[in-house]
Enzyme design. Structure first.
Site, PDB file in Angstrom:
ATOM      1  N   ASN A  49     -28.387  44.038 -70.913  1.00  0.00           N
ATOM      2  CA  ASN A  49     -28.890  45.443 -71.398  1.00  0.00           C
ATOM      3  C   ASN A  49     -28.046  46.515 -70.842  1.00  0.00           C
ATOM      4  OD1 ASN A  49     -32.314  44.174 -70.921  1.00  0.00           O
ATOM      5  ND2 ASN A  49     -30.932  43.587 -72.443  1.00  0.00           N
TER       6      ASN A  49
ATOM      7  N   LEU B 117     -25.586  38.490 -77.915  1.00  0.00           N
ATOM      8  CA  LEU B 117     -26.457  40.018 -78.302  1.00  0.00           C
ATOM      9  C   LEU B 117     -27.762  39.914 -78.310  1.00  0.00           C
ATOM     10  CD1 LEU B 117     -24.153  40.855 -81.493  1.00  0.00           C
ATOM     11  CD2 LEU B 117     -23.860  41.717 -79.066  1.00  0.00           C
ATOM     12  N   ASP B 118     -28.559  40.815 -77.769  1.00  0.00           N
ATOM     13  CA  ASP B 118     -29.756  40.946 -77.746  1.00  0.00           C
ATOM     14  C   ASP B 118     -30.529  40.802 -79.283  1.00  0.00           C
ATOM     15  OD1 ASP B 118     -29.731  41.402 -75.076  1.00  0.00           O
ATOM     16  OD2 ASP B 118     -29.912  43.632 -75.456  1.00  0.00           O
ATOM     17  N   ARG B 119     -31.469  40.141 -79.327  1.00  0.00           N
ATOM     18  CA  ARG B 119     -31.988  39.999 -80.628  1.00  0.00           C
ATOM     19  C   ARG B 119     -32.154  41.155 -81.518  1.00  0.00           C
ATOM     20  NH1 ARG B 119     -36.731  37.206 -82.560  1.00  0.00           N
ATOM     21  NH2 ARG B 119     -37.471  35.968 -80.620  1.00  0.00           N
TER      22      ARG B 119
ATOM     23  N   ARG C 113     -28.230  49.931 -73.072  1.00  0.00           N
ATOM     24  CA  ARG C 113     -29.663  50.191 -73.292  1.00  0.00           C
ATOM     25  C   ARG C 113     -30.349  50.962 -71.941  1.00  0.00           C
ATOM     26  NH1 ARG C 113     -32.704  44.953 -75.444  1.00  0.00           N
ATOM     27  NH2 ARG C 113     -34.427  46.336 -75.322  1.00  0.00           N
TER      28      ARG C 113
END
Length: 302
Positions: free
Chosen positions: A240, A142-144, A243
């Site tokens: 991403n 998962l992204d930060r 997003r």
């Protein structure tokens, strides 16, 4: 001959202690001692590290017990090493996998030159407390700034089994996204090709641009004058992806400056991995893991 199992009260009110009367593996022993509990309940207690043998934590189902040993069951989960984890809550743990709820702001894993606190680093230290040779392996990331459900394997074999058949193993990946503006279509699918630039920004194209095909399904949960809360399902899992796709339809995720957001009332990225449904690598059974949506996502118009 029926053995007379002795239940000895512990000094701590939150524990139960048993003396082993004959050689037996740990899980069958616990099932016998905790006959009123379901098998899954007992296995969960073992997986969470609430069982010690002669004072040493054990999570192994086949740990061989010998006559005279003391088996202690800690009722109070807060007493376990799990409380030392920062920004992580363990949702499920067994002999093959660990599933956690990651808070926003925490990296899944850092680069080799970084010494930042990460989910991977903390979980590695956590499982080594039971057995120094234990290891964990990253299955996905998962992204930060994205919170939610994150899956790790306890062996390279399990990791490879999960990753090699990821599209078959994963039955559902559901996210909750808080986006800017009012999304007019209550339910829709976004399909495009995603390609990453040299500056590490991912771009979307309605036609094949040599990148990866990405498919995102979404539907509205609730909306105000300024924001929309979406339930998002991934058909593909590209970098991403959510997003970029939200920016593509003109409704960037709240707090996502990289992909067009101009406001941030919740002081974090408005993206949360709420649910992961997979076929368990050992049993093949369908299992569901969920992480509650942060309350801050349910914002009101100002």
């Amino acid at each position: 001959m029926q053995k007379n199992w002795k239940n000895v009260s512990s000094r701590n009110a939150g524990t139960l202690e048993y003396t082993v009367q004959e050689e037996m593996e740990l899980l069958p022993f616990l099932l016998k001692m905790m006959a009123k509990n379901s098998r899954n309940s007992v296995k969960s207690i073992l997986a969470r590290g609430q069982v010690t043998v002669d004072g040493k934590m054990s999570k192994q189902h086949n740990h061989l017990l010998r006559e005279g040993q003391k088996v202690t069951i800690l009722k109070n989960k807060s007493a376990m090493n799990e409380t030392q984890l920062i920004g992580i809550t363990i949702l499920h743990e067994d002999e093959d996998i660990i599933v956690v709820n990651k808070e926003a702001g925490l990296l899944t894993m850092a680069s080799k030159n970084e010494k930042e606190l990460t989910v991977y680093r903390q979980l590695m230290e956590y499982i080594k407390k039971t057995e120094p040779r234990n290891r964990i392996f990253i299955v996905h990331r998962l992204d930060r700034d994205t919170s939610g459900v994150l899956l790790f394997a306890k062996s390279e074999k399990v990791k490879e089994a999960l990753q090699s058949k990821w599209n078959t193993v994963v039955k559902e990946r559901m996210y909750i996204a808080l986006v800017e503006g009012v999304v007019r279509k209550k339910e829709a699918t976004i399909t495009s090709w995603l390609k990453e630039s040299k500056t590490f920004k991912v771009y979307s194209s309605p036609k094949d641009n040599g990148g990866q095909r990405a498919i995102t399904h979404y539907k509205t949960i609730q909306a105000s004058k300024q924001f929309t809360l979406l339930e998002v399902h991934l058909e593909t899992g590209r970098k991403n992806q959510i997003r970029v796709h939200m920016e593509t339809i003109g409704h960037p995720i709240v707090g996502d400056k990289k992909y067009g957001s101009t406001v941030n009332p919740i002081k974090r990225l408005g993206l949360h991995a709420a649910k992961l449904t997979i076929l368990h690598p050992r049993t093949g059974q369908l299992v569901h893991y969920e992480a509650a949506v942060p309350r801050s996502f349910f914002v009101k118009s100002t």
